[in-house]
Design a protein around this motif. Structure first.
Motif, PDB file in Angstrom:
ATOM      1  N   TRP A   1      42.780 -12.096  37.255  1.00 60.39           N
ATOM      2  CA  TRP A   1      43.363 -12.899  38.338  1.00 60.39           C
ATOM      3  C   TRP A   1      42.742 -12.530  39.675  1.00 60.39           C
ATOM      4  CZ3 TRP A   1      48.822 -11.575  36.224  1.00 60.39           C
ATOM      5  CH2 TRP A   1      49.074 -12.341  35.073  1.00 60.39           C
ATOM      6  N   PHE A   2      42.569 -11.239  39.934  1.00 63.20           N
ATOM      7  CA  PHE A   2      41.931 -10.812  41.175  1.00 63.20           C
ATOM      8  C   PHE A   2      40.475 -11.285  41.208  1.00 63.20           C
ATOM      9  CE2 PHE A   2      45.065  -7.073  41.209  1.00 63.20           C
ATOM     10  CZ  PHE A   2      45.964  -7.772  41.992  1.00 63.20           C
ATOM     11  N   LEU A   3      39.819 -11.202  40.072  1.00 61.46           N
ATOM     12  CA  LEU A   3      38.429 -11.649  39.992  1.00 61.46           C
ATOM     13  C   LEU A   3      38.335 -13.155  40.230  1.00 61.46           C
ATOM     14  CD1 LEU A   3      35.487 -10.940  39.474  1.00 61.46           C
ATOM     15  CD2 LEU A   3      35.947 -11.206  37.020  1.00 61.46           C
ATOM     16  N   SER A   4      39.265 -13.910  39.684  1.00 68.85           N
ATOM     17  CA  SER A   4      39.288 -15.355  39.892  1.00 68.85           C
ATOM     18  C   SER A   4      39.454 -15.688  41.375  1.00 68.85           C
ATOM     19  CB  SER A   4      40.427 -15.983  39.084  1.00 68.85           C
ATOM     20  OG  SER A   4      40.513 -17.365  39.321  1.00 68.85           O
ATOM     21  N   ALA A   5      40.349 -14.991  42.045  1.00 72.73           N
ATOM     22  CA  ALA A   5      40.546 -15.203  43.479  1.00 72.73           C
ATOM     23  C   ALA A   5      39.287 -14.823  44.254  1.00 72.73           C
ATOM     24  CB  ALA A   5      41.747 -14.398  43.966  1.00 72.73           C
ATOM     25  N   PHE A   6      38.642 -13.729  43.848  1.00 75.52           N
ATOM     26  CA  PHE A   6      37.376 -13.320  44.466  1.00 75.52           C
ATOM     27  C   PHE A   6      36.331 -14.423  44.322  1.00 75.52           C
ATOM     28  CE2 PHE A   6      33.096 -11.782  43.545  1.00 75.52           C
ATOM     29  CZ  PHE A   6      32.756 -11.210  44.767  1.00 75.52           C
ATOM     30  N   LEU A   7      36.191 -14.956  43.099  1.00 73.48           N
ATOM     31  CA  LEU A   7      35.200 -15.999  42.848  1.00 73.48           C
ATOM     32  C   LEU A   7      35.435 -17.222  43.739  1.00 73.48           C
ATOM     33  CD1 LEU A   7      34.958 -15.910  38.947  1.00 73.48           C
ATOM     34  CD2 LEU A   7      33.261 -15.069  40.585  1.00 73.48           C
ATOM     35  N   SER A   8      36.693 -17.615  43.878  1.00 71.69           N
ATOM     36  CA  SER A   8      37.008 -18.789  44.694  1.00 71.69           C
ATOM     37  C   SER A   8      36.712 -18.537  46.176  1.00 71.69           C
ATOM     38  CB  SER A   8      38.471 -19.186  44.514  1.00 71.69           C
ATOM     39  OG  SER A   8      38.675 -19.668  43.210  1.00 71.69           O
ATOM     40  N   ALA A   9      37.123 -17.397  46.676  1.00 73.42           N
ATOM     41  CA  ALA A   9      36.875 -17.082  48.087  1.00 73.42           C
ATOM     42  C   ALA A   9      35.382 -16.960  48.367  1.00 73.42           C
ATOM     43  CB  ALA A   9      37.596 -15.790  48.474  1.00 73.42           C
ATOM     44  N   ALA A  10      34.672 -16.285  47.486  1.00 70.33           N
ATOM     45  CA  ALA A  10      33.232 -16.087  47.683  1.00 70.33           C
ATOM     46  C   ALA A  10      32.482 -17.416  47.598  1.00 70.33           C
ATOM     47  CB  ALA A  10      32.696 -15.093  46.659  1.00 70.33           C
ATOM     48  N   ARG A  11      32.874 -18.262  46.684  1.00 70.21           N
ATOM     49  CA  ARG A  11      32.235 -19.577  46.554  1.00 70.21           C
ATOM     50  C   ARG A  11      32.476 -20.413  47.807  1.00 70.21           C
ATOM     51  NH1 ARG A  11      28.809 -23.020  46.265  1.00 70.21           N
ATOM     52  NH2 ARG A  11      29.075 -24.939  45.095  1.00 70.21           N
ATOM     53  N   SER A  12      33.627 -20.231  48.448  1.00 72.99           N
ATOM     54  CA  SER A  12      33.929 -20.966  49.677  1.00 72.99           C
ATOM     55  C   SER A  12      32.926 -20.662  50.786  1.00 72.99           C
ATOM     56  CB  SER A  12      35.339 -20.633  50.161  1.00 72.99           C
ATOM     57  OG  SER A  12      36.291 -21.099  49.243  1.00 72.99           O
ATOM     58  N   VAL A  13      32.361 -19.456  50.772  1.00 66.75           N
ATOM     59  CA  VAL A  13      31.349 -19.098  51.773  1.00 66.75           C
ATOM     60  C   VAL A  13      30.188 -20.085  51.682  1.00 66.75           C
ATOM     61  CG1 VAL A  13      29.671 -17.337  52.484  1.00 66.75           C
ATOM     62  CG2 VAL A  13      31.973 -16.651  51.740  1.00 66.75           C
ATOM     63  N   LEU A  14      29.720 -20.309  50.467  1.00 66.62           N
ATOM     64  CA  LEU A  14      28.582 -21.210  50.268  1.00 66.62           C
ATOM     65  C   LEU A  14      28.956 -22.662  50.536  1.00 66.62           C
ATOM     66  CD1 LEU A  14      27.123 -19.580  47.034  1.00 66.62           C
ATOM     67  CD2 LEU A  14      26.266 -19.357  49.375  1.00 66.62           C
ATOM     68  N   GLN A  15      30.168 -23.043  50.141  1.00 64.02           N
ATOM     69  CA  GLN A  15      30.600 -24.420  50.382  1.00 64.02           C
ATOM     70  C   GLN A  15      30.717 -24.714  51.877  1.00 64.02           C
ATOM     71  OE1 GLN A  15      34.075 -24.145  47.837  1.00 64.02           O
ATOM     72  NE2 GLN A  15      33.144 -25.524  46.330  1.00 64.02           N
ATOM     73  N   CYS A  16      31.288 -23.786  52.626  1.00 66.97           N
ATOM     74  CA  CYS A  16      31.414 -23.963  54.078  1.00 66.97           C
ATOM     75  C   CYS A  16      30.030 -24.002  54.734  1.00 66.97           C
ATOM     76  CB  CYS A  16      32.237 -22.841  54.695  1.00 66.97           C
ATOM     77  SG  CYS A  16      33.974 -22.879  54.215  1.00 66.97           S
ATOM     78  N   ALA A  17      29.149 -23.130  54.286  1.00 67.65           N
ATOM     79  CA  ALA A  17      27.795 -23.092  54.846  1.00 67.65           C
ATOM     80  C   ALA A  17      27.052 -24.392  54.542  1.00 67.65           C
ATOM     81  CB  ALA A  17      27.026 -21.901  54.289  1.00 67.65           C
ATOM     82  N   HIS A  18      27.212 -24.897  53.329  1.00 69.26           N
ATOM     83  CA  HIS A  18      26.552 -26.151  52.965  1.00 69.26           C
ATOM     84  C   HIS A  18      27.072 -27.294  53.833  1.00 69.26           C
ATOM     85  CE1 HIS A  18      25.798 -29.833  50.607  1.00 69.26           C
ATOM     86  NE2 HIS A  18      24.612 -29.244  50.429  1.00 69.26           N
ATOM     87  N   LYS A  19      28.362 -27.345  54.012  1.00 69.34           N
ATOM     88  CA  LYS A  19      28.967 -28.408  54.823  1.00 69.34           C
ATOM     89  C   LYS A  19      28.468 -28.331  56.270  1.00 69.34           C
ATOM     90  CE  LYS A  19      33.408 -30.368  56.174  1.00 69.34           C
ATOM     91  NZ  LYS A  19      34.865 -30.241  56.065  1.00 69.34           N
ATOM     92  N   GLU A  20      28.384 -27.121  56.788  1.00 64.89           N
ATOM     93  CA  GLU A  20      27.977 -26.949  58.182  1.00 64.89           C
ATOM     94  C   GLU A  20      26.480 -27.206  58.381  1.00 64.89           C
ATOM     95  OE1 GLU A  20      28.047 -23.484  61.632  1.00 64.89           O
ATOM     96  OE2 GLU A  20      29.334 -23.266  59.878  1.00 64.89           O
ATOM     97  N   ALA A  21      25.660 -26.678  57.508  1.00 63.17           N
ATOM     98  CA  ALA A  21      24.209 -26.774  57.689  1.00 63.17           C
ATOM     99  C   ALA A  21      23.641 -28.089  57.163  1.00 63.17           C
ATOM    100  CB  ALA A  21      23.515 -25.600  57.004  1.00 63.17           C
ATOM    101  N   ALA A  22      23.939 -28.402  55.920  1.00 60.66           N
ATOM    102  CA  ALA A  22      23.358 -29.601  55.308  1.00 60.66           C
ATOM    103  C   ALA A  22      24.182 -30.841  55.626  1.00 60.66           C
ATOM    104  CB  ALA A  22      23.243 -29.404  53.803  1.00 60.66           C
ATOM    105  N   GLY A  23      25.482 -30.719  55.493  1.00 62.48           N
ATOM    106  CA  GLY A  23      26.363 -31.855  55.750  1.00 62.48           C
ATOM    107  C   GLY A  23      26.485 -32.179  57.218  1.00 62.48           C
ATOM    108  N   GLY A  24      26.192 -31.214  58.063  1.00 63.10           N
ATOM    109  CA  GLY A  24      26.289 -31.414  59.507  1.00 63.10           C
ATOM    110  C   GLY A  24      25.051 -32.058  60.099  1.00 63.10           C
TER     111      GLY A  24
END
Length: 165
Positions: A33-56
């Motif tokens: 469960w902790f690992l799952s939460a880690f995976l989701s939070a860490a993946r959000s880093v890339l999703q936010c960066a993609h939205k800001e850099a590529a999507g922006g």
């Protein structure tokens, strides 16, 4: 800016997973469960960066993101999170190792009465591993490498500037 917050969130869940792995009466479910939460939070880093850099619409933003995503570790964890979220729970297994060493005294020194050999050393260890990872690294070692790459990715993006600082 949001990327740094998500990295701190991922670090928080990484620490909880790390603590859970080292408990004597550990619970695989809690670790997962902790690992799952880690995976989701860490993946959000890339999703936010993609939205800001590529999507922006920043010039070169998509190319910068695609180039960074060539990393084996980033790609592996992206897929690991996607499978965990959309298909099935994490496939963590516990690997247990045991080493026993004994010194046997020969010609250099005669053994004492009743002593056949030297001291016996027993070393035991265990770690969680991903069943589908071909390397010898445990999950937490891979997570640490992932965090390292995420931090470098965000710093590089802020330096270009693809991401806000």
């Amino acid at each position: 800016m949001l990327e740094n917050d998500k990295i701190r969130e991922a670090e928080f869940f990484y620490a909880l997973a790390w603590d859970e792995e080292r408990k004597i009466n550990d619970n695989l479910n809690r670790f997962k469960w902790f690992l799952s939460a880690f995976l989701s939070a860490a993946r959000s880093v890339l999703q936010c960066a993609h939205k800001e850099a590529a999507g922006g619409g920043k010039p070169g933003g998509q190319l910068w993101y695609d180039t960074a995503m060539q990393s084996t570790v980033l790609q592996y964890f992206k897929e690991k999170r996607d499978v965990n979220l959309h298909a099935q729970p994490i496939d963590a297994i516990k690997e247990i190792s045991l080493a026993i060493e004994e010194s046997i005294w020969r010609d250099a020194m005669p053994p004492l009465p009743g002593l056949v050999g030297g001291p016996v050393t027993v070393t035991a260890g265990d770690k969680y591993k991903f069943a589908d990872w071909s390397g010898s690294e445990g999950i937490l070692t891979l997570c640490d490498a992932y965090l390292h790459e995420l931090r470098a990715f965000v710093l590089e993006g802020q330096g270009r500037p693809m991401l806000r600082g």
